[in-house]
Design a protein around this motif. Sequence first.
Motif, PDB file in Angstrom:
ATOM      1  N   VAL A  47      29.174  57.361  71.480  1.00 25.97           N
ATOM      2  CA  VAL A  47      28.881  57.884  70.138  1.00 25.97           C
ATOM      3  C   VAL A  47      29.681  57.111  69.104  1.00 25.97           C
ATOM      4  CG1 VAL A  47      28.968  59.908  68.638  1.00 25.97           C
ATOM      5  CG2 VAL A  47      28.441  60.183  71.071  1.00 25.97           C
ATOM      6  N   GLY A  48      28.987  56.664  68.060  1.00 19.51           N
ATOM      7  CA  GLY A  48      29.645  55.908  66.998  1.00 19.51           C
ATOM      8  C   GLY A  48      30.021  56.769  65.809  1.00 19.51           C
ATOM      9  N   ILE A  49      30.929  56.254  64.996  1.00 17.05           N
ATOM     10  CA  ILE A  49      31.398  56.986  63.821  1.00 17.05           C
ATOM     11  C   ILE A  49      30.250  57.254  62.846  1.00 17.05           C
ATOM     12  CG2 ILE A  49      32.821  56.772  61.743  1.00 17.05           C
ATOM     13  CD1 ILE A  49      34.409  57.496  64.212  1.00 17.05           C
ATOM     14  N   ARG A  50      29.379  56.280  62.641  1.00  6.85           N
ATOM     15  CA  ARG A  50      28.256  56.457  61.726  1.00  6.85           C
ATOM     16  C   ARG A  50      27.369  57.615  62.171  1.00  6.85           C
ATOM     17  NH1 ARG A  50      26.789  55.772  56.765  1.00  6.85           N
ATOM     18  NH2 ARG A  50      27.567  53.619  56.798  1.00  6.85           N
ATOM     19  N   GLU A  51      27.129  57.726  63.468  1.00  7.81           N
ATOM     20  CA  GLU A  51      26.307  58.828  63.983  1.00  7.81           C
ATOM     21  C   GLU A  51      26.948  60.184  63.699  1.00  7.81           C
ATOM     22  OE1 GLU A  51      24.400  57.976  68.037  1.00  7.81           O
ATOM     23  OE2 GLU A  51      26.124  56.637  67.981  1.00  7.81           O
ATOM     24  N   ILE A  52      28.254  60.251  63.855  1.00  8.10           N
ATOM     25  CA  ILE A  52      28.957  61.511  63.606  1.00  8.10           C
ATOM     26  C   ILE A  52      28.880  61.872  62.132  1.00  8.10           C
ATOM     27  CG2 ILE A  52      31.205  62.651  63.670  1.00  8.10           C
ATOM     28  CD1 ILE A  52      31.874  60.746  66.049  1.00  8.10           C
ATOM     29  N   ALA A  53      29.100  60.887  61.268  1.00  6.74           N
ATOM     30  CA  ALA A  53      29.031  61.144  59.826  1.00  6.74           C
ATOM     31  C   ALA A  53      27.631  61.622  59.436  1.00  6.74           C
ATOM     32  CB  ALA A  53      29.391  59.873  59.050  1.00  6.74           C
ATOM     33  N   ASP A  54      26.607  60.985  59.975  1.00  8.27           N
ATOM     34  CA  ASP A  54      25.233  61.397  59.666  1.00  8.27           C
ATOM     35  C   ASP A  54      24.970  62.816  60.155  1.00  8.27           C
ATOM     36  OD1 ASP A  54      24.748  58.961  58.508  1.00  8.27           O
ATOM     37  OD2 ASP A  54      23.677  58.119  60.233  1.00  8.27           O
ATOM     38  N   ALA A  55      25.451  63.142  61.346  1.00  9.70           N
ATOM     39  CA  ALA A  55      25.229  64.477  61.901  1.00  9.70           C
ATOM     40  C   ALA A  55      25.918  65.554  61.084  1.00  9.70           C
ATOM     41  CB  ALA A  55      25.728  64.529  63.350  1.00  9.70           C
ATOM     42  N   THR A  60      30.944  57.915  55.897  1.00 11.91           N
ATOM     43  CA  THR A  60      32.019  57.510  56.807  1.00 11.91           C
ATOM     44  C   THR A  60      33.367  57.515  56.074  1.00 11.91           C
ATOM     45  OG1 THR A  60      31.541  55.184  56.307  1.00 11.91           O
ATOM     46  CG2 THR A  60      30.539  56.116  58.287  1.00 11.91           C
ATOM     47  N   THR A  61      33.343  57.244  54.763  1.00 11.61           N
ATOM     48  CA  THR A  61      34.581  57.304  53.980  1.00 11.61           C
ATOM     49  C   THR A  61      35.163  58.705  53.998  1.00 11.61           C
ATOM     50  OG1 THR A  61      33.827  55.526  52.517  1.00 11.61           O
ATOM     51  CG2 THR A  61      35.599  56.937  51.708  1.00 11.61           C
ATOM     52  N   THR A  62      34.300  59.703  53.818  1.00 15.91           N
ATOM     53  CA  THR A  62      34.759  61.097  53.862  1.00 15.91           C
ATOM     54  C   THR A  62      35.276  61.444  55.249  1.00 15.91           C
ATOM     55  OG1 THR A  62      33.218  61.790  52.125  1.00 15.91           O
ATOM     56  CG2 THR A  62      34.016  63.499  53.617  1.00 15.91           C
ATOM     57  N   LEU A  63      34.580  60.981  56.265  1.00 14.09           N
ATOM     58  CA  LEU A  63      35.023  61.261  57.638  1.00 14.09           C
ATOM     59  C   LEU A  63      36.441  60.735  57.862  1.00 14.09           C
ATOM     60  CD1 LEU A  63      32.985  60.887  60.896  1.00 14.09           C
ATOM     61  CD2 LEU A  63      35.257  59.889  60.741  1.00 14.09           C
ATOM     62  N   PHE A  64      36.694  59.502  57.437  1.00 14.54           N
ATOM     63  CA  PHE A  64      38.001  58.913  57.687  1.00 14.54           C
ATOM     64  C   PHE A  64      39.095  59.531  56.810  1.00 14.54           C
ATOM     65  CE2 PHE A  64      35.709  55.190  59.599  1.00 14.54           C
ATOM     66  CZ  PHE A  64      36.292  55.304  60.856  1.00 14.54           C
TER      67      PHE A  64
END
Length: 208
Positions: A47-55, A60-64
């Motif tokens: 699982v990639g970071i982009r997938e998690i952010a989309d889900a 991705t900036t907010t995720l990090f």
Amino acid sequence: MPRTTTDTATGPSPAPVGRRERKKAATRRAIADAALRLFLERGYDEVGIREIADAADVSTTTLFKHFPVKEALVFDEDADQETHLLAAVRERPEGRSIPAALREHALTARLVSADGDARFTAFADLVTGTPALRDYAQKMWLRHTTALARVIAEESGLPADDPACTALAHFALEAPRAAYPHDTPREVVDRAFDLLERGWGALARSEA
């Protein structure tokens, strides 16, 4: 990390949380929940970071901003973990030794005790089966050594820099890791704490 309903609040009620803080907490929770769901479905490495952010419907900036590294997505309650760890020592029943209190905490910690909870079992399997998560979890857990050693010293009437307090804190936090490769984690943790209990008891007798 899967949340349980066994934690109980102590002390005065916390101050009301503002709208902005509630929104940040909700965003963090949504990201962590989305990450865990995807990791459990497909495996951490798949699982990639982009997938998690989309889900989670964030950038991705907010995720990090909430989780600086991918491993942190799985462990989102670190501050709460330290609070409960220190409380296990400070609020132990009268007559219970510090190693005994830490043993009880270890046996109910979320990486050691599943006891029929399917969601927890899946989470524990994810962590123990993924080297990056297993190593990150232990490094994160050992960060509490200094705080725990300080509380042990306070409760024992020993100097804050007493090496015995640091040693007990370190090995008490290390003990759950010994349980990872075993089918009977409770027995492994018990054996580790039997050793710590005897050593701490001998120290207490020598100090008396």
